[in-house]
Design a protein around this motif. Structure first.
Motif, PDB file in Angstrom:
ATOM      1  N   ASN A   1       5.633  -8.352  -4.098  1.00 16.01           N
ATOM      2  CA  ASN A   1       4.470  -8.335  -2.967  1.00 16.01           C
ATOM      3  C   ASN A   1       4.615  -7.242  -2.083  1.00 16.01           C
ATOM      4  N   LYS A   2       6.037  -6.756  -1.609  1.00 14.75           N
ATOM      5  CA  LYS A   2       6.333  -5.819  -0.684  1.00 14.75           C
ATOM      6  C   LYS A   2       6.040  -4.670  -1.237  1.00 14.75           C
ATOM      7  N   GLN A   3       6.372  -4.417  -2.440  1.00 18.37           N
ATOM      8  CA  GLN A   3       6.095  -3.135  -3.291  1.00 18.37           C
ATOM      9  C   GLN A   3       4.537  -2.761  -3.464  1.00 18.37           C
ATOM     10  N   ALA A   4       3.894  -3.798  -3.826  1.00 17.37           N
ATOM     11  CA  ALA A   4       2.382  -3.757  -3.921  1.00 17.37           C
ATOM     12  C   ALA A   4       1.865  -3.144  -2.706  1.00 17.37           C
ATOM     13  N   ARG A   5       2.232  -3.837  -1.534  1.00 18.36           N
ATOM     14  CA  ARG A   5       1.677  -3.456  -0.175  1.00 18.36           C
ATOM     15  C   ARG A   5       2.061  -2.134   0.218  1.00 18.36           C
ATOM     16  N   ASP A   6       3.354  -1.901  -0.006  1.00 17.66           N
ATOM     17  CA  ASP A   6       3.889  -0.565   0.175  1.00 17.66           C
ATOM     18  C   ASP A   6       3.125   0.589  -0.616  1.00 17.66           C
ATOM     19  N   LEU A   7       2.752   0.544  -1.768  1.00 21.74           N
ATOM     20  CA  LEU A   7       2.052   1.513  -2.576  1.00 21.74           C
ATOM     21  C   LEU A   7       0.629   1.396  -2.032  1.00 21.74           C
ATOM     22  N   CYS A   8      -0.081   0.425  -1.545  1.00 19.92           N
ATOM     23  CA  CYS A   8      -1.531   0.470  -1.229  1.00 19.92           C
ATOM     24  C   CYS A   8      -1.300   1.322   0.196  1.00 19.92           C
ATOM     25  N   ASN A   9      -0.341   1.056   1.102  1.00 21.35           N
ATOM     26  CA  ASN A   9      -0.136   1.817   2.465  1.00 21.35           C
ATOM     27  C   ASN A   9      -0.095   3.379   2.171  1.00 21.35           C
ATOM     28  N   LYS A  10       0.736   3.489   1.361  1.00 23.41           N
ATOM     29  CA  LYS A  10       1.009   5.022   1.033  1.00 23.41           C
ATOM     30  C   LYS A  10      -0.276   5.704   0.269  1.00 23.41           C
ATOM     31  N   TRP A  11      -0.699   4.925  -0.551  1.00 22.95           N
ATOM     32  CA  TRP A  11      -2.183   5.417  -1.012  1.00 22.95           C
ATOM     33  C   TRP A  11      -3.152   5.655  -0.005  1.00 22.95           C
ATOM     34  N   LYS A  12      -3.423   4.769   1.101  1.00 22.82           N
ATOM     35  CA  LYS A  12      -4.254   4.946   2.004  1.00 22.82           C
ATOM     36  C   LYS A  12      -3.979   6.260   2.821  1.00 22.82           C
ATOM     37  N   SER A  13      -2.912   6.301   3.081  1.00 21.29           N
ATOM     38  CA  SER A  13      -2.204   7.249   4.208  1.00 21.29           C
ATOM     39  C   SER A  13      -2.029   8.702   3.307  1.00 21.29           C
ATOM     40  N   SER A  14      -1.848   8.758   2.126  1.00 22.66           N
ATOM     41  CA  SER A  14      -1.739  10.089   1.624  1.00 22.66           C
ATOM     42  C   SER A  14      -2.393  10.177   0.074  1.00 22.66           C
TER      43      SER A  14
END
Length: 175
Positions: A147-160
């Motif tokens: 779940n953490k990896q999924a959230r991190d990927l989503c956050n990274k995509w939204k910001s960059s």
């Protein structure tokens, strides 16, 4: 009672003005955020006014990919043009400044999406998209283990997302 009617009219004109200034459909959540951030009205009154503007055909509500968006209609624009002088200059200036300083973020939130769902108990499907002018630029689905990896990927995509998109294009096109 007359003051209540004037406030009601001004608040609805304010909503139409914001939608007109944006010039593109916006998610209901983003629209709500703009109104609440600027303390124009409370959440419940806003929802009531949006419903009334939709039923009056001044605002159009659409659902696409499980997201609800609103935009001003031709009738809404005509009404706004007729009564725009009833909006205070201070409120118009506040909206104009807010939109000009946040337009990039508003557009980016519309065109860049990142969601994830549970595939099974040990994996998650991450869906990353970038859309421009109703054309899908990229749509990536990834299977990750936490779940953490999924959230991190989503956050990274939204910001960059634009940087990541460019890197992917370069990787795929360079020899």
């Amino acid at each position: 009672m007359f003051e209540d009617t004037l406030e009601l009219a001004e608040n609805k004109l304010l909503l139409l003005y914001i939608l007109h200034k944006l010039e593109f459909p916006i998610s209901k959540n983003q629209f709500t955020e703009i109104i609440l951030e600027n303390n124009f009205m409370n959440y419940f009154i806003l929802q009531q006014y949006i419903s009334e503007l939709i039923s009056s055909n001044f605002v159009k509500s659409e659902q696409k990919d499980n997201k609800h968006s609103v935009s001003i209609t031709h009738s809404g624009t005509k009404v706004l043009n007729l009564f725009i002088n009833r909006l205070s200059i201070d409120k118009k200036d506040l909206i104009d400044k807010y939109i000009s300083s946040n337009l990039h973020n508003i557009k980016n939130a519309i065109s860049v999406t990142a969601d994830y769902t549970i595939a099974n108990k040990n994996s998650f499907i991450v869906d990353l998209k970038a859309i421009e002018n109703d054309i899908t630029l990229i749509d990536i689905k990834l299977n990750v283990v936490s779940n953490k990896q999924a959230r991190d990927l989503c956050n990274k995509w939204k910001s960059s997302s634009s940087e990541i998109y460019n890197k992917i294009i370069n990787l795929l096109t360079n020899d």
